[in-house]
Design a protein around this motif. Structure first.
Motif, PDB file in Angstrom:
ATOM      1  N   GLY A   4     -79.528 -26.456  59.712  1.00 23.09           N
ATOM      2  CA  GLY A   4     -79.609 -27.791  59.575  1.00 23.09           C
ATOM      3  C   GLY A   4     -79.514 -28.689  60.777  1.00 23.09           C
ATOM      4  O   GLY A   4     -80.494 -28.583  61.527  1.00 23.09           O
ATOM      5  N   VAL A   5     -78.354 -29.177  61.132  1.00 22.37           N
ATOM      6  CA  VAL A   5     -78.114 -29.837  62.377  1.00 22.37           C
ATOM      7  C   VAL A   5     -77.424 -29.168  63.106  1.00 22.37           C
ATOM      8  O   VAL A   5     -76.317 -28.855  62.934  1.00 22.37           O
ATOM      9  CB  VAL A   5     -77.675 -31.354  62.302  1.00 22.37           C
ATOM     10  CG1 VAL A   5     -77.439 -32.120  63.542  1.00 22.37           C
ATOM     11  CG2 VAL A   5     -78.476 -32.111  61.332  1.00 22.37           C
ATOM     12  N   VAL A   6     -77.818 -28.679  64.519  1.00 24.65           N
ATOM     13  CA  VAL A   6     -76.945 -28.056  65.597  1.00 24.65           C
ATOM     14  C   VAL A   6     -76.598 -29.056  66.430  1.00 24.65           C
ATOM     15  O   VAL A   6     -77.365 -29.880  67.155  1.00 24.65           O
ATOM     16  CB  VAL A   6     -78.001 -26.991  66.173  1.00 24.65           C
ATOM     17  CG1 VAL A   6     -77.351 -26.174  67.228  1.00 24.65           C
ATOM     18  CG2 VAL A   6     -78.288 -25.988  65.270  1.00 24.65           C
ATOM     19  N   PRO A  25     -84.449 -23.064  71.251  1.00 24.47           N
ATOM     20  CA  PRO A  25     -84.226 -21.922  70.269  1.00 24.47           C
ATOM     21  C   PRO A  25     -83.644 -22.620  68.983  1.00 24.47           C
ATOM     22  O   PRO A  25     -84.313 -22.475  67.976  1.00 24.47           O
ATOM     23  CB  PRO A  25     -83.259 -20.893  70.700  1.00 24.47           C
ATOM     24  CG  PRO A  25     -82.939 -21.418  72.267  1.00 24.47           C
ATOM     25  CD  PRO A  25     -83.304 -22.569  72.493  1.00 24.47           C
ATOM     26  N   ALA A  26     -82.817 -23.505  69.117  1.00 25.87           N
ATOM     27  CA  ALA A  26     -82.441 -24.360  67.729  1.00 25.87           C
ATOM     28  C   ALA A  26     -83.656 -25.126  67.141  1.00 25.87           C
ATOM     29  O   ALA A  26     -83.855 -24.914  65.723  1.00 25.87           O
ATOM     30  CB  ALA A  26     -81.188 -25.170  67.970  1.00 25.87           C
ATOM     31  N   LEU A  27     -84.364 -25.623  67.814  1.00 29.94           N
ATOM     32  CA  LEU A  27     -85.682 -26.295  67.567  1.00 29.94           C
ATOM     33  C   LEU A  27     -86.668 -25.391  67.027  1.00 29.94           C
ATOM     34  O   LEU A  27     -87.270 -25.519  65.837  1.00 29.94           O
ATOM     35  CB  LEU A  27     -86.332 -27.457  68.529  1.00 29.94           C
ATOM     36  CG  LEU A  27     -85.292 -28.544  69.098  1.00 29.94           C
ATOM     37  CD1 LEU A  27     -86.046 -28.959  70.273  1.00 29.94           C
ATOM     38  CD2 LEU A  27     -85.312 -29.637  67.797  1.00 29.94           C
ATOM     39  N   LEU A  28     -86.830 -24.300  67.465  1.00 30.47           N
ATOM     40  CA  LEU A  28     -87.968 -23.358  67.261  1.00 30.47           C
ATOM     41  C   LEU A  28     -87.476 -22.725  66.044  1.00 30.47           C
ATOM     42  O   LEU A  28     -88.449 -22.304  64.993  1.00 30.47           O
ATOM     43  CB  LEU A  28     -87.940 -22.495  68.288  1.00 30.47           C
ATOM     44  CG  LEU A  28     -88.853 -22.913  69.528  1.00 30.47           C
ATOM     45  CD1 LEU A  28     -88.793 -21.884  70.459  1.00 30.47           C
ATOM     46  CD2 LEU A  28     -90.434 -23.231  69.078  1.00 30.47           C
ATOM     47  N   ALA A  29     -86.130 -22.513  65.654  1.00 28.36           N
ATOM     48  CA  ALA A  29     -85.814 -22.112  64.352  1.00 28.36           C
ATOM     49  C   ALA A  29     -85.647 -23.200  63.165  1.00 28.36           C
ATOM     50  O   ALA A  29     -85.522 -22.548  61.948  1.00 28.36           O
ATOM     51  CB  ALA A  29     -84.352 -21.624  64.474  1.00 28.36           C
ATOM     52  N   GLY A  30     -86.047 -24.410  63.319  1.00 26.94           N
ATOM     53  CA  GLY A  30     -86.363 -25.136  62.384  1.00 26.94           C
ATOM     54  C   GLY A  30     -85.173 -26.179  62.127  1.00 26.94           C
ATOM     55  O   GLY A  30     -85.009 -26.804  61.193  1.00 26.94           O
ATOM     56  N   ASN A  31     -84.331 -26.299  63.050  1.00 28.15           N
ATOM     57  CA  ASN A  31     -83.149 -27.334  62.982  1.00 28.15           C
ATOM     58  C   ASN A  31     -83.494 -28.674  63.843  1.00 28.15           C
ATOM     59  O   ASN A  31     -84.448 -28.605  64.548  1.00 28.15           O
ATOM     60  CB  ASN A  31     -81.982 -26.474  63.693  1.00 28.15           C
ATOM     61  CG  ASN A  31     -81.529 -25.329  63.128  1.00 28.15           C
ATOM     62  OD1 ASN A  31     -81.114 -25.036  62.002  1.00 28.15           O
ATOM     63  ND2 ASN A  31     -81.874 -24.066  64.047  1.00 28.15           N
ATOM     64  N   LEU A  61     -86.050 -35.260  65.769  1.00 28.17           N
ATOM     65  CA  LEU A  61     -85.649 -33.945  65.652  1.00 28.17           C
ATOM     66  C   LEU A  61     -84.546 -33.605  66.812  1.00 28.17           C
ATOM     67  O   LEU A  61     -83.867 -32.768  66.725  1.00 28.17           O
ATOM     68  CB  LEU A  61     -86.882 -32.955  65.755  1.00 28.17           C
ATOM     69  CG  LEU A  61     -87.564 -32.719  64.704  1.00 28.17           C
ATOM     70  CD1 LEU A  61     -88.620 -31.850  64.818  1.00 28.17           C
ATOM     71  CD2 LEU A  61     -86.550 -32.079  63.365  1.00 28.17           C
ATOM     72  N   TRP A  62     -84.749 -34.555  67.838  1.00 32.35           N
ATOM     73  CA  TRP A  62     -83.555 -34.248  68.842  1.00 32.35           C
ATOM     74  C   TRP A  62     -82.951 -35.545  69.221  1.00 32.35           C
ATOM     75  O   TRP A  62     -83.681 -36.285  69.839  1.00 32.35           O
ATOM     76  CB  TRP A  62     -84.217 -33.456  70.054  1.00 32.35           C
ATOM     77  CG  TRP A  62     -83.132 -33.084  71.113  1.00 32.35           C
ATOM     78  CD1 TRP A  62     -81.959 -32.967  71.098  1.00 32.35           C
ATOM     79  CD2 TRP A  62     -83.716 -32.624  72.590  1.00 32.35           C
ATOM     80  NE1 TRP A  62     -81.505 -32.855  72.197  1.00 32.35           N
ATOM     81  CE2 TRP A  62     -82.398 -32.566  73.166  1.00 32.35           C
ATOM     82  CE3 TRP A  62     -84.828 -32.333  73.156  1.00 32.35           C
ATOM     83  CZ2 TRP A  62     -82.214 -32.008  74.781  1.00 32.35           C
ATOM     84  CZ3 TRP A  62     -84.678 -32.305  74.448  1.00 32.35           C
ATOM     85  CH2 TRP A  62     -83.498 -31.980  75.200  1.00 32.35           C
ATOM     86  N   ARG A  63     -81.914 -35.630  69.284  1.00 33.42           N
ATOM     87  CA  ARG A  63     -81.064 -37.004  69.521  1.00 33.42           C
ATOM     88  C   ARG A  63     -80.090 -36.695  70.763  1.00 33.42           C
ATOM     89  O   ARG A  63     -79.402 -35.363  70.692  1.00 33.42           O
ATOM     90  CB  ARG A  63     -80.334 -37.398  68.456  1.00 33.42           C
ATOM     91  CG  ARG A  63     -81.014 -37.993  67.424  1.00 33.42           C
ATOM     92  CD  ARG A  63     -82.019 -39.027  67.888  1.00 33.42           C
ATOM     93  NE  ARG A  63     -82.580 -39.577  66.871  1.00 33.42           N
ATOM     94  CZ  ARG A  63     -83.456 -40.651  66.580  1.00 33.42           C
ATOM     95  NH1 ARG A  63     -83.899 -41.259  67.871  1.00 33.42           N
ATOM     96  NH2 ARG A  63     -84.139 -40.973  65.675  1.00 33.42           N
ATOM     97  N   VAL A  83     -72.519 -25.420  65.752  1.00 33.07           N
ATOM     98  CA  VAL A  83     -72.061 -25.966  67.385  1.00 33.07           C
ATOM     99  C   VAL A  83     -72.443 -24.894  68.311  1.00 33.07           C
ATOM    100  O   VAL A  83     -71.914 -23.821  68.244  1.00 33.07           O
ATOM    101  CB  VAL A  83     -70.579 -26.211  67.359  1.00 33.07           C
ATOM    102  CG1 VAL A  83     -70.227 -26.708  68.442  1.00 33.07           C
ATOM    103  CG2 VAL A  83     -70.157 -27.125  66.203  1.00 33.07           C
ATOM    104  N   CYS A  84     -72.928 -25.262  69.342  1.00 33.84           N
ATOM    105  CA  CYS A  84     -73.290 -24.385  70.607  1.00 33.84           C
ATOM    106  C   CYS A  84     -72.307 -25.249  71.869  1.00 33.84           C
ATOM    107  O   CYS A  84     -72.738 -26.382  71.879  1.00 33.84           O
ATOM    108  CB  CYS A  84     -74.716 -24.454  71.002  1.00 33.84           C
ATOM    109  SG  CYS A  84     -75.621 -23.523  69.900  1.00 33.84           S
ATOM    110  N   PHE A  85     -71.575 -24.576  72.321  1.00 32.67           N
ATOM    111  CA  PHE A  85     -70.513 -25.106  73.290  1.00 32.67           C
ATOM    112  C   PHE A  85     -70.715 -24.427  74.507  1.00 32.67           C
ATOM    113  O   PHE A  85     -70.457 -22.924  74.414  1.00 32.67           O
ATOM    114  CB  PHE A  85     -69.169 -25.304  72.879  1.00 32.67           C
ATOM    115  CG  PHE A  85     -68.248 -25.893  73.828  1.00 32.67           C
ATOM    116  CD1 PHE A  85     -68.340 -27.048  74.187  1.00 32.67           C
ATOM    117  CD2 PHE A  85     -67.454 -25.058  74.411  1.00 32.67           C
ATOM    118  CE1 PHE A  85     -67.495 -27.379  75.251  1.00 32.67           C
ATOM    119  CE2 PHE A  85     -66.659 -25.190  75.593  1.00 32.67           C
ATOM    120  CZ  PHE A  85     -66.549 -26.592  75.871  1.00 32.67           C
TER     121      PHE A  85
END
Length: 137
Positions: A4-6, A25-31, A61-63, A83-85
């Protein structure tokens, strides 16, 4: 599998590599992605986002958000689907606790967890130099 939204929370050091390393990778996975930039390095993420937009990435797609780390970071962790931290162990614990309350997945890269082994047959001077360089490379 898209989540969804990462939400990606990145530190001040290595703003391009660590700031974008989880975004791609998050975008490439469709998020979709919302990045919380460190206040000292927000321009790096904004510049990279602009380049990806020029390359054809849809704006929505990216904010990138910036501001008070506690206020903005907390709001991000409390609303995203994953979440990626990257950051300190102390803050990572807080991120993990907040994500766990919502049963939200999290990927945490925390400081102080990079072991080093120097074998007895190693060139100790070369190992010391390599270690110092690698810590800041």
């Amino acid at each position: 599998v898209p989540k969804g939204v990462v939400g990606v929370v990145s530190p001040w050091n290595y703003p391009l590599y660590l700031g974008v390393g989880d975004v791609l990778p998050a975008l490439l996975a469709g998020n979709g992605v919302v990045s919380k930039a460190d206040p000292q390095t927000a321009l790096t993420l904004l510049w990279t986002r602009s380049l990806l937009h020029e390359a054809g990435l849809p704006d929505e797609l990216w904010r990138v958000v910036a501001g008070d780390p506690v206020e903005v970071g907390t709001a991000l962790v409390d609303t995203v689907d994953f979440v990626c931290f990257t950051g300190s162990t102390a803050t990572g614990r807080t991120v993990a606790e907040r994500a766990a309350r919502r049963l939200t997945g999290a990927s945490l890269e925390l400081g102080g967890k990079n072991p080093l082994i120097v074998r007895a047959d190693a060139d100790v001077a070369a190992a010391a130099t390599g270690t110092a360089v690698a810590a800041f490379a």
